[in-house]
Design a protein around this motif. Structure first.
Motif, PDB file in Angstrom:
ATOM      1  N   SER A  16       8.217   1.551 -22.027  1.00  0.00           N
ATOM      2  CA  SER A  16       8.827   0.774 -20.935  1.00  0.00           C
ATOM      3  C   SER A  16      10.262   0.403 -21.257  1.00  0.00           C
ATOM      4  CB  SER A  16       8.001  -0.493 -20.682  1.00  0.00           C
ATOM      5  OG  SER A  16       6.683  -0.175 -20.293  1.00  0.00           O
ATOM      6  N   VAL A  17      10.511  -0.001 -22.512  1.00  0.00           N
ATOM      7  CA  VAL A  17      11.864  -0.365 -22.925  1.00  0.00           C
ATOM      8  C   VAL A  17      12.787   0.843 -22.826  1.00  0.00           C
ATOM      9  CG1 VAL A  17      13.288  -1.099 -24.871  1.00  0.00           C
ATOM     10  CG2 VAL A  17      11.130  -2.266 -24.397  1.00  0.00           C
ATOM     11  N   ILE A  18      12.302   2.010 -23.286  1.00  0.00           N
ATOM     12  CA  ILE A  18      13.106   3.235 -23.223  1.00  0.00           C
ATOM     13  C   ILE A  18      13.422   3.591 -21.773  1.00  0.00           C
ATOM     14  CG2 ILE A  18      13.095   5.720 -23.662  1.00  0.00           C
ATOM     15  CD1 ILE A  18      11.467   5.143 -26.188  1.00  0.00           C
ATOM     16  N   LEU A  21      16.112   1.196 -20.438  1.00  0.00           N
ATOM     17  CA  LEU A  21      17.424   1.520 -20.992  1.00  0.00           C
ATOM     18  C   LEU A  21      17.987   2.793 -20.378  1.00  0.00           C
ATOM     19  CD1 LEU A  21      16.904   0.666 -24.785  1.00  0.00           C
ATOM     20  CD2 LEU A  21      18.211  -0.621 -23.087  1.00  0.00           C
ATOM     21  N   SER A  22      17.111   3.780 -20.166  1.00  0.00           N
ATOM     22  CA  SER A  22      17.555   5.031 -19.550  1.00  0.00           C
ATOM     23  C   SER A  22      18.054   4.781 -18.139  1.00  0.00           C
ATOM     24  CB  SER A  22      16.413   6.054 -19.534  1.00  0.00           C
ATOM     25  OG  SER A  22      16.000   6.359 -20.838  1.00  0.00           O
ATOM     26  N   GLY A  23      17.318   3.944 -17.399  1.00  0.00           N
ATOM     27  CA  GLY A  23      17.722   3.625 -16.038  1.00  0.00           C
ATOM     28  C   GLY A  23      19.057   2.914 -15.976  1.00  0.00           C
ATOM     29  N   LEU A  24      19.344   2.109 -17.007  1.00  0.00           N
ATOM     30  CA  LEU A  24      20.603   1.375 -17.044  1.00  0.00           C
ATOM     31  C   LEU A  24      21.768   2.253 -17.495  1.00  0.00           C
ATOM     32  CD1 LEU A  24      19.406  -1.993 -18.641  1.00  0.00           C
ATOM     33  CD2 LEU A  24      20.030  -1.600 -16.250  1.00  0.00           C
ATOM     34  N   VAL A  28      25.759   4.882 -15.841  1.00  0.00           N
ATOM     35  CA  VAL A  28      27.005   4.736 -16.600  1.00  0.00           C
ATOM     36  C   VAL A  28      27.483   6.105 -17.080  1.00  0.00           C
ATOM     37  CG1 VAL A  28      28.060   3.742 -18.670  1.00  0.00           C
ATOM     38  CG2 VAL A  28      26.417   2.403 -17.322  1.00  0.00           C
ATOM     39  N   PHE A  29      26.546   6.915 -17.555  1.00  0.00           N
ATOM     40  CA  PHE A  29      26.892   8.255 -18.023  1.00  0.00           C
ATOM     41  C   PHE A  29      27.450   9.101 -16.883  1.00  0.00           C
ATOM     42  CE2 PHE A  29      25.494  12.706 -18.430  1.00  0.00           C
ATOM     43  CZ  PHE A  29      26.221  13.070 -19.550  1.00  0.00           C
TER      44      PHE A  29
END
Length: 223
Positions: A16-18, A21-24, A28-29
């Protein structure tokens, strides 16, 4: 004592944390990629503008009567030929890559050869399927080859209101002057770079496109 592995709950928490973070970080990328694309394409279009002026100087001020627009209903014969377009500019450009956006997945490809896949949103579809990407990724205005304006002198560029009026006449429509936006009163741009699907969702938040004008200036059109 033998150490136990991760429990199912702990594993789910890590996943869930990964995912969060990926969604955030992904937007940006994409934003970084698009801003780099803008810088790259602004430089490309400035070089295209220089080539345009060199061609005009060698041809009594007239610009190349070639476009990569596919609609040939009102264009001069063979004016949307990628081969003729490339031949016109070959003496004035050393690097062929200035004609291609680094994020264009169809760069160098004829439109009939575009790979099958999800269609882009209809409001941007005209850039995706009405321009040939073989000679360039950038949308070259069809005004340069339109029978109503060609041959076009670099010092006699129609504005968008004039182009809109010609289009309305062809469609048997009347265009009230109060419906012509201020933007349409500006001079017609020579080349336009929009985003390239599938980068569209995040690109929308950055800019509306990049425009090269006949005077050689390049503008990033922001929302």
């Amino acid at each position: 004592m033998k150490r136990k592995g991760m429990t199912l709950v702990e594993l789910l928490i890590v996943i869930s944390v990964i995912a969060v973070l990926s969604g955030l970080l992904f937007p940006v990328f994409i934003s970084i990629c698009e801003r780099a694309r803008i810088t790259y394409c602004v430089n490309n279009l400035k070089q295209v503008g220089a080539a345009l002026h060199m061609y005009a100087q060698d041809h009594d001020g007239f610009v190349p009567p070639y476009t990569n627009a596919l609609d040939s209903a009102y264009l001069l014969p063979n004016s949307n030929s990628p081969e003729l377009f490339e031949a016109a500019y070959r003496p004035y450009t050393k690097d062929k890559q200035i004609w291609y956006c680094p994020l264009d997945p169809y760069a160098g490809m004829d439109t009939p050869d575009l790979p099958e896949g999800p269609q882009p949103p209809t409001w941007r579809a005209s850039y995706w399927n009405l321009y040939n990407h073989k000679a360039t990724s950038y949308g070259i205005t069809d005004v340069v080859a339109d029978i109503a304006f060609a041959p076009l002198h670099i010092n006699n560029i129609p504005n968008r209101a004039q182009i809109r009026l010609i289009w309305d006449q062809r469609q048997n429509r009347r265009s009230p002057t109060n419906m012509i936006k201020d933007l349409e009163k500006q001079l017609c741009p020579y080349a336009i770079d929009f985003t390239h699907y599938p980068y569209l969702p995040h690109w929308e938040t950055i800019c509306d496109g990049i425009e090269l004008y006949f005077d050689g200036s390049v503008k990033v059109i922001n929302r």
